[in-house]
Design an enzyme around this catalytic site. Structure first.
Site, PDB file in Angstrom:
ATOM      1  N   GLU A   1       7.519  30.552 -44.743  1.00  0.00           N
ATOM      2  CA  GLU A   1       8.966  30.661 -44.918  1.00  0.00           C
ATOM      3  C   GLU A   1       9.576  29.502 -45.721  1.00  0.00           C
ATOM      4  OE1 GLU A   1      10.534  31.248 -40.979  1.00  0.00           O
ATOM      5  OE2 GLU A   1       9.374  33.075 -40.662  1.00  0.00           O
TER       6      GLU A   1
ATOM      7  N   ASN B   1       3.645  32.855 -46.751  1.00  0.00           N
ATOM      8  CA  ASN B   1       4.142  33.910 -45.866  1.00  0.00           C
ATOM      9  C   ASN B   1       5.655  33.803 -45.718  1.00  0.00           C
ATOM     10  OD1 ASN B   1       3.516  36.026 -43.873  1.00  0.00           O
ATOM     11  ND2 ASN B   1       4.135  34.542 -42.317  1.00  0.00           N
TER      12      ASN B   1
ATOM     13  N   GLU C   1       3.369  40.425 -39.965  1.00  0.00           N
ATOM     14  CA  GLU C   1       4.101  40.265 -38.702  1.00  0.00           C
ATOM     15  C   GLU C   1       4.954  41.506 -38.408  1.00  0.00           C
ATOM     16  OE1 GLU C   1       6.249  36.567 -38.461  1.00  0.00           O
ATOM     17  OE2 GLU C   1       4.744  35.478 -39.626  1.00  0.00           O
TER      18      GLU C   1
ATOM     19  N   ASP D   1       6.990  44.458 -37.022  1.00  0.00           N
ATOM     20  CA  ASP D   1       7.621  45.147 -35.905  1.00  0.00           C
ATOM     21  C   ASP D   1       8.900  45.806 -36.415  1.00  0.00           C
ATOM     22  OD1 ASP D   1       9.486  42.964 -35.941  1.00  0.00           O
ATOM     23  OD2 ASP D   1       8.363  41.927 -34.393  1.00  0.00           O
TER      24      ASP D   1
END
Length: 402
Positions: free
Chosen positions: A218, A259, A323, A325
């Protein structure tokens, strides 16, 4: 009279102030005996059962996976065998993904969850999950809580579990603006000093866990500018180069990733990541992949996901959904579950359509341990299994796409 009254008031307040942690100070965690509240303007944020930190209220994170507050206490079960359909054909998400040419379908997990027998029995099934990502135990606060002193017990537990199950391991992460011990954020570094710290940290943890790594996590704001964390403020973008080079030297065979979230659709942040990868490759800095976190909302999956992944792979790097969801506003309804099934199917289908998309990891497979409810008020039920460890329609959506 006024002076003495003021002094008395100050004296009364002094013990309270002294009993509060300053910004970036620890404020909780298993075994912590110090202050559990923060000085004015800061909020105590839990990152795991073992560490909470005071951060400015204005910087309260919205994307930190946290350890469940009340982990189960039942003992872990031994690894399960691979599930098979009649005739010996392997079934499960990972088996399907591999048969379709992907490297894995995986799940994040966290150490406290590994005491839950029923949970572990599913996690151990390498037909369902061929890869594990530790949600917290390889981050900086967990691995180097004081300068030069490394602790690997939490990470080793998950690494050993993956090894015993024949699962791949994803290191998460080397350098991130969050979950940093106070010695990193509160020291007045020179650029060369902090780069040395980054080099030591990355080389040590990557050499200990030799596998794919989210080396940089990030680095961007949503507008495509670099985050003004301690690393960028002191070193500019040099910390990115230093971390990637240190990771490559520590493990020449590791896949080195950058990422981030909100890079899954066309826009300033995705463009910034594309430009960074171009610049690094042009300068000969090792970077092998881009991780797209894909923390989505039901009904709001970006339609440009596949094209964005193709833009990254066109630069000569691989991509992974790291990641995944897809959360909903509670309460859950059948309509929301049906849309969630479609959304999971479309995300996985996008990866399947891009040759350079190597794998997919859900950010824990069950709602029982999802980070979403504690971070997004009124939202949850984001995972393919429900809180009772039963498969949801989302599971069928994934299987259909695979």
């Amino acid at each position: 009279m006024k002076v003495s009254t003021s002094l008395a008031a100050l004296a009364a307040l002094l013990p309270f102030a002294m009993a509060q942690s300053p910004v970036w100070g620890q404020c909780g965690g298993i075994g912590w005996t110090g202050p559990t509240t923060c000085t004015s303007g800061n909020v105590c944020t839990e990152y795991s059962s073992y560490y909470s930190q005071c951060i400015p209220s204005s910087q309260a994170p919205s994307t930190i996976p946290t350890t469940p507050a009340s982990p189960p206490t039942t003992p872990a079960s031994p690894p399960s065998t691979t599930a098979s359909a009649p005739g010996g054909t392997a079934t499960g998400l990972n088996a399907k993904a591999k048969s379709a040419g992907k490297l894995y379908f995986g799940s994040a997990t966290d150490n406290s969850e590994l005491t839950d027998t029923a949970y572990v029995a599913i996690l151990d099934n390498n037909s369902e999950f061929g890869q594990l990502t530790p949600a917290n135990s390889m981050k900086w606060d967990a691995t180097e809580p004081s300068q030069g002193t490394f602790t690997f017990s939490g990470g080793d537990q998950i690494a050993n579990l993956a090894k015993s199950n024949g699962q791949l391991l994803r290191g998460h992460n080397c350098v991130w603006y969050n979950q940093l011990p106070s010695w990193v954020t509160s020291t007045s570094w020179t650029s060369s000093e902090l780069l040395s710290v980054v080099q030591t940290h990355c080389s040590t943890i990557v050499s200990h866990y030799k596998d794919a790594w989210d080396v940089i996590n990030e680095p961007f704001n949503d507008d495509g500018t670099f985050r003004t964390d301690v690393f960028y403020t002191v070193t500019g973008t040099q910390y990115i180069t230093t971390a990637l080079q240190a990771a490559r030297a520590a493990d020449p065979n590791a896949k080195l990733y950058i990422n981030d979230y909100n890079i899954e659709s066309t826009g300033a942040k995705a463009t910034a990541m594309l430009n960074l990868v171009k610049q690094l490759k042009s300068a000969g800095v090792p970077v092998d992949g881009v991780g797209l976190q894909c923390h989505f909302i039901v009904g709001e999956v970006p339609t440009s996901l596949q094209s964005v992944m193709q833009q990254f792979t066109a630069l000569g790097v691989e991509v992974a959904i790291t990641e995944l969801d897809i959360r909903m506003t509670l309460p859950e309804t059948q309509a929301l579950l049906t849309q969630q099934q479609k959304d999971y199917q479309s995300v996985v289908a996008a990866c399947m359509a891009v040759e350079g998309c190597v794998g997919i990891t859900v950010w824990d497979y069950t709602d029982k341990y999802s980070w979403v409810p504690s971070t997004f008020s009124g939202q949850g039920d984001a995972c393919p299994w429900d809180s009772n460890l039963q498969k949801k329609p989302a599971y069928t959506g994934i299987m259909t796409a695979l």
